[in-house]
Each structure stands twice: as structure tokens, then as C-alpha cells.
Write an enzyme that holds these catalytic residues in place. Sequence first.
Site, PDB file in Angstrom:
ATOM      1  N   HIS A 117      -2.887   6.251   4.590  1.00 41.47           N
ATOM      2  CA  HIS A 117      -1.774   6.425   4.867  1.00 41.47           C
ATOM      3  C   HIS A 117      -0.972   7.971   4.418  1.00 41.47           C
ATOM      4  O   HIS A 117      -1.647   8.293   3.199  1.00 41.47           O
ATOM      5  CB  HIS A 117      -0.521   5.571   4.069  1.00 41.47           C
ATOM      6  CG  HIS A 117      -0.654   4.161   4.603  1.00 41.47           C
ATOM      7  ND1 HIS A 117      -1.359   3.825   5.474  1.00 41.47           N
ATOM      8  CD2 HIS A 117      -0.400   3.067   3.815  1.00 41.47           C
ATOM      9  CE1 HIS A 117      -1.503   2.395   5.743  1.00 41.47           C
ATOM     10  NE2 HIS A 117      -0.664   1.927   4.667  1.00 41.47           N
TER      11      HIS A 117
ATOM     12  N   CYS B  99       0.848  -1.200  -0.124  1.00 41.74           N
ATOM     13  CA  CYS B  99       0.014  -0.110   0.139  1.00 41.74           C
ATOM     14  C   CYS B  99       0.885   1.237  -0.064  1.00 41.74           C
ATOM     15  O   CYS B  99       0.557   2.245  -0.796  1.00 41.74           O
ATOM     16  CB  CYS B  99      -1.153  -0.116   1.361  1.00 41.74           C
ATOM     17  SG  CYS B  99      -0.079  -0.385   2.653  1.00 41.74           S
TER      18      CYS B  99
END
Length: 349
Positions: A253, A129
Site C-alpha cells: 500500500h 493494514c
Amino acid sequence: MNGYNVAILGATGAVGGRLISQLAQSDIPVKNLRLLASKRSAGKTLKFKDQELTVEETTPNSFKNVDLVLASAGGSVSQKFLPIAVKNGAVCVDNTSAFRMDPEVPLVIPEVNRQALKKHHGIIANPNCSTIQMVLALEPIRQAYGLKQIIVSTYQAVSGAGQAAWNELLHQAQQRLNNEPMTAEITPVKGEAHHYPLAFNLLPQIDVFEPDGYTHEEWKMIHETKKIMLDDMDSPEIKVTATCVRVPVELGHGESVYFTVDDKTAKPSDLRRVLEGFPGIVVQDDPDEQLYPQPLTAAGKRETFVGRLRADAENPGAFNMWVVSDNLLKGAAWNTVEIAECLVKDGLI
Ligand code: A2P
């Protein structure tokens, strides 16, 4: 073809639930969908479009008559079952790190290296990710101005560690609000010798430590970036170094990315222009309006958001930027389903 038989491996997990919803929104024609998980979840029901589907325990027989597998049940589960699925004739898009560094397995972000899909032998790997959102934001800059070096620090949400870690963070926060001691059995990394609370804290460890002092997450960012951009996981052409930190954020994130380009005349306005024209990227960069990407505003969206783009005044050709994306969508489920859409469109399945 009037549709594909699809299986989702790890359907009950944090990524699995999003694989179901992203598949429902995609233009992949689904004839039949199997939801696979561990024995613990067998018999549970989950919704796909307007159907209630029953979750099945995963066994080697689960992959008979399956054309496409979307997997997110952990590396060892992928290692065990995906070769069986391929033998049965399925194409697998794997969200774990099990096959990412296999030279036979394409590691793909469709906006960056879709052409690598052509070389697949049944398994395609979805990158990590934190790698996906950084590489997507740097690729238009690399194409226009060349890329020399990347120094990244990540601020990674707990959902990347799975549903159980996410639940633990919420519990820790509740403990703190109740003036109770915070407890930790998973964070920072399930199965490690020591555990520390993540709530109201920062943990500079994601995944296990390598002998050189980097964590495996940092290793992944370095070598996956090289494999995706340069088709060589050890290429010295772009230097990459990373520090990965788990933060008490649920979804999304953040990454502080410092990078240098070949073209020393490039200005932030030039970089902003190429970013604005690139698929999957949204520029949110207006200091006068206090506009910049945030996890709370990126959660639930497929795009990767870029802001705080500025030149390093003391180092021509060097820049800082801030990149945020929903780690469970572009970082996982959406990139996986997007790969599957490309396989269908490009006649590779
Ligand atoms: P289960 O819910 O039955 O444990 P997360 O990443 O959120 O932790 O989710 C992990 C996913 O992987 C879940 O769907 C989980 O199913 C699944 N899973 C874990 N172990 C196995 C296994 N041995 N076989 C199949 N699926 C598994």
C-alpha cells in the site's frame, strides 16, 4: 516451557500463508502447529519449516490444547471461534476487524503501544493494514513534535481484498491484453451490489459505505489511529480524515499523508532524523537520486518505508510524506507474529 501449541486460522489465505512463513522465521518456540481453514481446504498440505502439515476444517474442537491462535479467516469466523479458543485457555491475535473496537481488546502495533498488551483478556487485535503503516510512520513525529491533524489518501493494493480479488485483477489484466471485455465479480468489494474492473482503473471504495458517505475502511483509519495513539477511538485530540482508494497494484500500500505538528519550528530534516531512529522504519528520501518508496521495492519486506518528506510552504508546522509497506507483512502477518513474539517475551501468554 518447551514450546507452544499454535493454531493458524485461515491458513490457506493470502495472509495465512504469510503467517506460516513469519512464524517459521520468528523466535517463538512452536511445539505443534495446527493449520485451520474451511471444509473446502481440509486435507490440503502446506509446509512449515521442513514439515508437511495437513489443513483441517475448523470446528469448535480445533482449539483444545492450543496456547496461541493467529487468526485471519474473516470477521465472522473470528467472532464465532475466538471466544471458544479463549475459553479453552488460548491467547488469540486476530487480524480481522471483529474485535478491534472492543474496549477490552488491545489494538496493537508493537513499536507504538506494546504496553497495551498487558491489559489483554485473551484476544489482541491487529490493526487494519493501512492504519498500521501510517501510525508507525507518524508515531516518532508525534513523540518528538506533537501531532494535531492527519489528512491521508491511500493507494491500496488488491491483495488486501484477499486472494480471490488478487486472482481477479490478474484475470482482468489478461482480458484487457487479449482485447476482451474485462469482467468483475469481486472488485471493489465482495458481496456488494455493483462490481467494476480494477485493472487499468482506480476504485475509490474499500469496504462498504457508512451513512455519512465515508467507507468503512476510511472509518477504520480514523478511529483505529485514535485508539492506538490516544487509547480513545473518539478522541478529538488528533483530527483524522481519510480517502481510501484501491489501485491495480498486487502487493504494497502507498499513502500520501499530510499532517500538522504542534511544534511549528520543526523542519523536514528534524522529522527525517526522528524517523531514521525509529524501529521498523526505513527512510528512502533523496530527490537527487530519485529515491522514494515504491510497492515493488517494499514487497516482501517487514519494514515501513518513508520518503517525499517536505514542508507545506504556506502552512508552518504542516508536512507531506509518502509511506509504503507490504500490506500482507507489516500490515498483517508480520505485525500479528510480532505481537505474538512480544506476548511470549513479556510473559503474557
Ligand atoms: P479456505 O481456503 O478453505 O476458503 P483470503 O483472505 O485470502 O480470502 O483467505 C481467507 C481464509 O479464511 C482462507 O484460509 C479460508 O479458507 C478461510 N476461511 C474462510 N471461511 C472460513 C470458515 N468458515 N472457517 C474457517 N476458515 C475459513
